[in-house]
Design an enzyme around this catalytic site. Structure first.
Site, PDB file in Angstrom:
ATOM      1  N   SER A 199       0.898  -1.163  -0.168  1.00 24.34           N
ATOM      2  CA  SER A 199      -0.064  -0.042  -0.120  1.00 24.34           C
ATOM      3  C   SER A 199       0.658   1.181   0.063  1.00 24.34           C
ATOM      4  O   SER A 199       0.427   2.442  -0.008  1.00 24.34           O
ATOM      5  CB  SER A 199      -0.900   0.163   1.204  1.00 24.34           C
ATOM      6  OG  SER A 199      -0.248   0.210   2.469  1.00 24.34           O
ATOM      7  N   ASP A 230      -8.034   6.246   4.897  1.00 22.21           N
ATOM      8  CA  ASP A 230      -7.665   5.035   5.650  1.00 22.21           C
ATOM      9  C   ASP A 230      -9.174   4.903   6.443  1.00 22.21           C
ATOM     10  O   ASP A 230      -9.036   3.888   7.201  1.00 22.21           O
ATOM     11  CB  ASP A 230      -6.448   4.790   6.448  1.00 22.21           C
ATOM     12  CG  ASP A 230      -5.405   4.446   5.885  1.00 22.21           C
ATOM     13  OD1 ASP A 230      -5.505   4.214   4.558  1.00 22.21           O
ATOM     14  OD2 ASP A 230      -4.290   4.654   6.398  1.00 22.21           O
ATOM     15  N   HIS A 280       1.309   4.035   7.018  1.00 22.58           N
ATOM     16  CA  HIS A 280       0.757   4.755   6.140  1.00 22.58           C
ATOM     17  C   HIS A 280       1.119   6.147   6.500  1.00 22.58           C
ATOM     18  O   HIS A 280       1.686   6.514   7.537  1.00 22.58           O
ATOM     19  CB  HIS A 280      -0.700   4.463   6.076  1.00 22.58           C
ATOM     20  CG  HIS A 280      -1.376   3.500   5.487  1.00 22.58           C
ATOM     21  ND1 HIS A 280      -2.478   3.011   5.338  1.00 22.58           N
ATOM     22  CD2 HIS A 280      -0.520   2.454   4.446  1.00 22.58           C
ATOM     23  CE1 HIS A 280      -2.685   2.114   4.263  1.00 22.58           C
ATOM     24  NE2 HIS A 280      -1.185   1.681   3.962  1.00 22.58           N
TER      25      HIS A 280
END
Lengths: 180, 167
Positions: free
Chosen positions: A57, A123, A96
């Protein structure tokens, strides 16, 4: 008779000593690994100072199998930082990037929104049901350093446990059979 | 004592050391690169300014961005992640930092450009404070290395005032 007895005695004592040395060297390996890990925990202030990237990701920045070094300081969290966070009810932490920060006037508490560089949306779908923001306590650390590929060792070992046992067995055998 | 396995083991364990030293040196030398970034960004157009059903202000806009990030690239640079944030204060929050647009620069050849872009993420407040609000546009960059330390910096680009009324 006395001479033979002496010989047997000396062989026995050698074996006992050797066995002890091997046990100690095995113990040294295990404890030094533990010392390094706990030492890193102290220095970085993060409960897991090194994490392995498990998903794509954050590609092309971080690929699966890359290693990140984390640091957890009192510094406020700001947009653009790559953080590792835990979601309630999810076992595996996520790495992230922060895209939104709202910091309270009086308390300094933060609301943070994250997104994977390679993901289309933010997210909120990954967060717990109804959760809109991450707070400070969700965040385990921010990524400060990067090392490619090294994490593949752990990925392979967790996905193929046989290899792990083979490796541990081989290493153990090596330590025990090696002389000096 | 001098079997193939033994020699292989020595070779492999020794090669780890120079490799680690080279990686450390590459990351350390990054510190001597003193980049000069040139960038400008203005609001091109406020496309939509409204109040969401839940009461939060939402702005959609387009930005006119130009930048020259070539000096950020060294031999240890994998990519540069650039993004533009809107930053402002409200009575409730001492800092609101909202990413409007981001972009990955893969190499030096693509590090200089000028373009008009719509926002990738809408500017959404945690309340209804955006009418007439003075907002600062800040360019951030995050240098992701081939190995070693990650480097982050930012520069203020411009400020603008949002309109007094919804559109």
């Amino acid at each position: 008779m006395g001479w033979i007895g002496d010989q047997i005695e000396s062989i026995r004592s050698i074996q006992v000593r050797q066995l002890l040395t091997q046990a100690i060297s095995l113990g040294m390996i295990v404890t030094s690994a533990l010392i390094i890990w706990k030492g890193l925990m102290c220095v970085t202030g993060s409960e897991s100072p090194v994490v392995v990237v498990l998903s794509g990701s954050m590609e092309p920045g971080f690929k699966r199998g890359d290693i990140l070094f984390l640091h957890m300081s009192k510094d406020p969290i700001r947009a653009g930082e790559i953080v590792v966070f835990n979601i309630d009810g999810r076992e595996i932490p996520i790495v992230h990037r922060v895209i939104k920060v709202h910091e309270r006037q009086e308390t300094g508490e933060v609301d943070v929104l994250t997104k994977g560089d390679n993901n289309y949306g933010d997210d909120r779908l990954l967060y717990a049901q109804g959760q809109l923001w991450l707070q400070r306590h969700h965040i385990m650390g921010r990524a400060v350093g990067f090392l490619p590929y090294v994490g593949w060792v752990t990925i392979i070992m967790t996905e193929k446990p046989i290899i792990k046992y083979l490796l541990i067995g081989a290493l153990g055998l090596l330590v025990i059979t090696s002389k000096e | 004592m001098h079997s193939v396995a033994y020699r292989l083991n020595t070779l492999v364990s020794f090669s780890v050391l120079p490799l680690a030293l080279m990686l450390a040196a590459a990351s350390f030398l990054d510190g001597f690169n003193s980049p000069t970034v040139q960038a400008h960004a203005q609001i091109h157009k406020i496309r939509r300014f409204r109040k969401q059903v839940n009461g939060a202000d939402e702005v959609n806009l387009s930005l006119n961005i130009s930048m020259d990030m070539e000096s950020l690239f060294t031999w240890n640079t994998k990519q540069v992640f650039v993004f533009v944030t809107a930053e402002y204060q409200t009575p409730k929050n001492s800092l609101n930092q909202i990413s409007l647009w981001d972009h990955i620069i893969p190499d030096k050849e693509h590090a200089k450009f000028q373009r008009v872009v719509p926002n990738k993420y809408p500017l959404i407040d945690q309340g209804s404070n955006l009418r007439g609000k003075n907002i600062e546009l800040v360019l951030h960059w995050h240098i992701m290395p081939k190995s070693g330390k990650m480097i982050q910096d930012k520069m203020s680009l411009s400020t603008f005032n949002l309109p007094e009324a919804y559109s």
